[in-house]
Design a protein around this motif. Structure first.
Motif, PDB file in Angstrom:
ATOM      1  N   THR A 163      -4.867   9.892  11.082  1.00 51.46           N
ATOM      2  CA  THR A 163      -5.518   9.978  12.393  1.00 51.46           C
ATOM      3  C   THR A 163      -6.583  11.067  12.392  1.00 51.46           C
ATOM      4  O   THR A 163      -7.712  10.854  12.848  1.00 51.46           O
ATOM      5  N   VAL A 164      -6.228  12.223  11.881  1.00 58.00           N
ATOM      6  CA  VAL A 164      -7.177  13.342  11.870  1.00 58.00           C
ATOM      7  C   VAL A 164      -8.423  12.968  11.074  1.00 58.00           C
ATOM      8  O   VAL A 164      -9.553  13.207  11.504  1.00 58.00           O
ATOM      9  N   THR A 165      -8.237  12.329   9.918  1.00 56.87           N
ATOM     10  CA  THR A 165      -9.381  11.922   9.108  1.00 56.87           C
ATOM     11  C   THR A 165     -10.265  10.944   9.863  1.00 56.87           C
ATOM     12  O   THR A 165     -11.489  11.027   9.823  1.00 56.87           O
ATOM     13  N   ARG A 166      -9.624  10.022  10.570  1.00 58.05           N
ATOM     14  CA  ARG A 166     -10.402   9.041  11.347  1.00 58.05           C
ATOM     15  C   ARG A 166     -11.247   9.735  12.404  1.00 58.05           C
ATOM     16  O   ARG A 166     -12.445   9.464  12.545  1.00 58.05           O
ATOM     17  N   VAL A 167     -10.608  10.629  13.167  1.00 60.41           N
ATOM     18  CA  VAL A 167     -11.334  11.336  14.229  1.00 60.41           C
ATOM     19  C   VAL A 167     -12.498  12.110  13.628  1.00 60.41           C
ATOM     20  O   VAL A 167     -13.622  12.080  14.137  1.00 60.41           O
ATOM     21  N   LEU A 168     -12.252  12.770  12.499  1.00 61.04           N
ATOM     22  CA  LEU A 168     -13.309  13.525  11.834  1.00 61.04           C
ATOM     23  C   LEU A 168     -14.484  12.622  11.466  1.00 61.04           C
ATOM     24  O   LEU A 168     -15.641  12.988  11.664  1.00 61.04           O
ATOM     25  N   ARG A 182       0.827  -1.201   0.000  1.00 57.87           N
ATOM     26  CA  ARG A 182       0.000   0.000   0.000  1.00 57.87           C
ATOM     27  C   ARG A 182       0.858   1.246   0.000  1.00 57.87           C
ATOM     28  O   ARG A 182       1.934   1.260   0.576  1.00 57.87           O
ATOM     29  N   ARG A 183       0.335   2.262  -0.602  1.00 54.94           N
ATOM     30  CA  ARG A 183       1.041   3.522  -0.579  1.00 54.94           C
ATOM     31  C   ARG A 183       0.911   4.105   0.816  1.00 54.94           C
ATOM     32  O   ARG A 183      -0.116   3.958   1.469  1.00 54.94           O
ATOM     33  N   ARG A 184       1.963   4.757   1.289  1.00 52.04           N
ATOM     34  CA  ARG A 184       1.923   5.288   2.646  1.00 52.04           C
ATOM     35  C   ARG A 184       1.520   6.751   2.651  1.00 52.04           C
ATOM     36  O   ARG A 184       1.981   7.536   1.838  1.00 52.04           O
ATOM     37  N   PHE A 185       0.619   7.082   3.590  1.00 51.98           N
ATOM     38  CA  PHE A 185       0.233   8.472   3.796  1.00 51.98           C
ATOM     39  C   PHE A 185       0.800   8.903   5.135  1.00 51.98           C
ATOM     40  O   PHE A 185       1.043   8.063   5.996  1.00 51.98           O
ATOM     41  N   PRO A 186       0.991  10.211   5.337  1.00 57.47           N
ATOM     42  CA  PRO A 186       1.490  10.665   6.641  1.00 57.47           C
ATOM     43  C   PRO A 186       0.514  10.270   7.750  1.00 57.47           C
ATOM     44  O   PRO A 186      -0.701  10.400   7.594  1.00 57.47           O
ATOM     45  N   ALA A 187       1.066   9.794   8.866  1.00 57.69           N
ATOM     46  CA  ALA A 187       0.250   9.259   9.956  1.00 57.69           C
ATOM     47  C   ALA A 187      -0.741  10.281  10.528  1.00 57.69           C
ATOM     48  O   ALA A 187      -1.907   9.948  10.748  1.00 57.69           O
TER      49      ALA A 187
END
Ligand SMILES: Nc1ncnc2c1ncn2[C@@H]1O[C@H](COP(=O)(O)OP(=O)(O)O)[C@@H](O)[C@H]1O
Ligand SMILES: [Mg+2]
Lengths: 290, 270
Positions: free
Chosen positions: A33-38, A24-29
């Protein structure tokens, strides 16, 4: 000092590893996290707002009510006593069932995996036993063992056993012949072959099944309690259902989820320790059914 | 004084396998050869002719079927004492470090852990892997894994050493290193070696005697002596005239069998 070539080696076990997913391509952690919380905020927020309008909170409850119920349980206790006692009982049933079920699964799985004759004799029985909807046995166990803890443990054992058994069986069966021959040449006796070759080879298979198995143990305990009990999280949920307390059902679900996640985390630690020898890319997966 | 029996003796060994459709498949047919103690014998033959099968018969892992297999003059019923076997496939344990892989033999044979590890550390150094004791096999190159397998086999000090295309999967340079290492470790051990390979240069460079097998089912076609002085250096010896003579002789013998095998393969593919 570095090895001559590190990357070229193929993983030594392909067995229990699911077909390797494309890298998988890596995205900044932090972004993740921020997207998940949102997402969670969006989900809970829209739920809360919806129940203020057209969604009936009596049926669907609402996040604030569920939170209130959780706070209630942990500060004032439940209808059946302290919440910690309920968690403790369910956990004890699950852990006992998990321990007994996996031990039996590993021992029998490895035994049948190595013994061609008994494996062939037992094959149809095992197939039949696996086809039984085992969750139904929970009702039978209540009749046999009563409302106490043993009927729940028995349900958990049955669910766990099959999940672990099939993996242990497969793991013991797929042991590389060359490894066994090599050990024999080096002087290993049958017991040493079992402990130094067969069990380690089967370990990745067995560990993969233990992840699912603990989930099954919890399900077994809770379904057992649901069927008839005087304590436990399953009873709590059953009671909430009886009193049309949707918030109580959700609250029970959340507690169970947290317990399952904690157990999963512990098992992952164990797996990392036991499989430290493996190349890092692999991830184990198991197929199982209730 | 009575002459001591040869280290290995095959007398008319015929080995059949039952294939999936129930028909018998003959892997070796009436195979006979002997290996003296201290002798290095290379076995060459076309692919699939039955070389690995003859090794597994000598090792006692597989029963011989017809004929007799003697090791040190005694019929082989189980795995003979002090026999080492390097398999064609990788056989190091992936879940053990280099050191514990090498220590496996002494541990199986009842040595205490400390003593086994000390002995293993010595062997790890002798095969040139000092510093890699705590590595796992997947962290090593193919050549290094072969070194581990070699140390694992030699630590038991075998008097019979069977090797099945041990360096077949390695690149040419690594292979030559391994060949020299093997000769160095073998010299002075008086071990009888049966070394299966499909590489003629390797076969001749290492051996006192080259046994040429026929196309399947394998039987001994030719036995060629290699009278080249030891100690040898593989990359030097292969340029000598004496070497080239032996090479031509073995190749003449082997070529027919390879062509037979190839023709069969072509017919099957057609
Ligand atoms: N365990 C087995 N069962 C059935 N057939 C086998 C078995 N082992 C080897 N054979 C067959 O015997 C023949 C010789 O095999 P082998 O000794 O491995 O050849 P090679 O000379 O390449 O080492 C092959 O045709 C192979 O398919
Ligand atoms: Mg072979």
């Amino acid at each position: 000092m570095q090895p001559e070539a590190v990357a070229a080696a193929p993983p030594p076990v392909e067995d229990a590893q699911a077909s390797a997913p494309a890298r998988r391509r890596r995205f900044p952690a932090p972004k993740i996290t921020v997207t998940r919380v949102l997402l969670v905020v969006l989900w809970l927020g829209s739920w809360e707002v919806a129940t203020a309008g057209w969604l009936d909170p009596f049926y669907y409850s609402r996040p604030s009510a569920i939170w209130g119920r959780l706070v209630d349980w942990f500060t004032k206790g439940t209808a059946f006593g302290s919440i910690w006692e309920q968690i403790g009982v369910t956990l004890e049933e699950a852990v006992l069932g998990f321990a007994a079920g996996s031990l039996a699964g590993i021992v029998l799985g490895v035994l049948l995996g190595r013994g061609r004759f008994i494996a062939e004799v037992c094959a149809p029985f095992i197939k039949a036993a696996n086809a039984i909807p085992r969750i139904v046995l929970a009702s039978l166990f209540v009749i046999w063992f009563g409302l106490g803890m043993s009927s729940k443990v028995a349900t958990a054992v049955v669910l766990v056993f099959f999940a672990v058994f099939f993996n242990a069986f497969q793991g013991a069966r797929e042991v590389d012949r060359t490894l066994v021959d090599n050990a024999r040449i080096l002087g290993a006796n049958p017991r040493q072959i079992l402990t130094s070759i067969v069990l380690p080879s089967a370990t990745s298979w067995i560990l993969a099944s233990l992840h699912v198995a603990f989930g099954f143990a919890l399900i077994g305990a809770i379904v057992g309690e649901y069927t008839g009990a005087d304590k436990g999280l399953g009873l709590l949920i059953n009671h909430a259902q009886g009193t049309f307390d949707a918030a109580g059902i959700y609250a029970g679900m959340i507690i169970i989820t947290v317990v399952a996640l904690l157990a999963e985390w512990l098992l992952t630690l164990l797996e990392r320790r036991l499989l430290a020898w493996r190349p890092p890319s692999s991830s184990a997966a198991a197929d199982a059914q209730i | 004084m009575a002459e001591s029996p040869p280290a290995i003796e095959l007398r008319g060994v015929t080995k059949r396998f039952r294939s999936r459709d129930g028909a018998a498949h003959t892997a070796t047919r009436d195979m006979s050869f002997t290996v003296r103690q201290g002798e290095f014998v290379s076995v060459v033959g076309p692919t699939g002719c039955g070389k690995s099968t003859s090794l597994s018969v000598i090792s006692g892992l597989a029963p011989a079927g017809e004929g007799e297999v003697l090791v040190h003059g005694r019929p082989v019923t189980g795995i003979p004492d002090r026999l080492g076997y390097m398999f064609q496939q990788d056989a190091v344990l992936p879940w053990r470090t280099v050191l514990d892989n090498v220590a496996a033999g002494p541990r199986y044979r009842g040595a205490p852990k400390r003593a086994a590890r000390e002995q293993a550390a010595d062997w790890v150094a002798r095969v040139g892997l000092a510093g890699f004791e705590r590595y796992y096999p997947h962290q090593l190159s193919g050549g290094m894994r072969k070194r581990v397998a070699l140390a694992q086999t030699l630590i038991n000090e075998p008097s019979i050493l069977l090797m099945d295309e041990p360096f077949g999967a390695l690149d040419v340079q690594t292979r030559e290193h391994m060949q020299d290492l093997l000769l160095e470790l073998w010299s002075g051990t008086r071990a009888a070696v049966v070394f299966v390979t499909h590489d003629l240069t390797e076969a001749i460079a290492l051996a006192d005697t080259v046994v040429v097998m026929t196309a399947a089912p394998a039987t001994v076609k030719d036995v060629v002596r290699v009278d080249l002085a030891r100690p040898r250096r593989v990359e030097e010896i292969r340029l000598e005239d004496a070497f080239l003579d032996v090479y031509r002789r073995v190749w003449d013998s082997l070529r027919e069998e390879v062509e037979i095998t190839r023709a069969r393969g072509a017919r099957r593919a057609a």
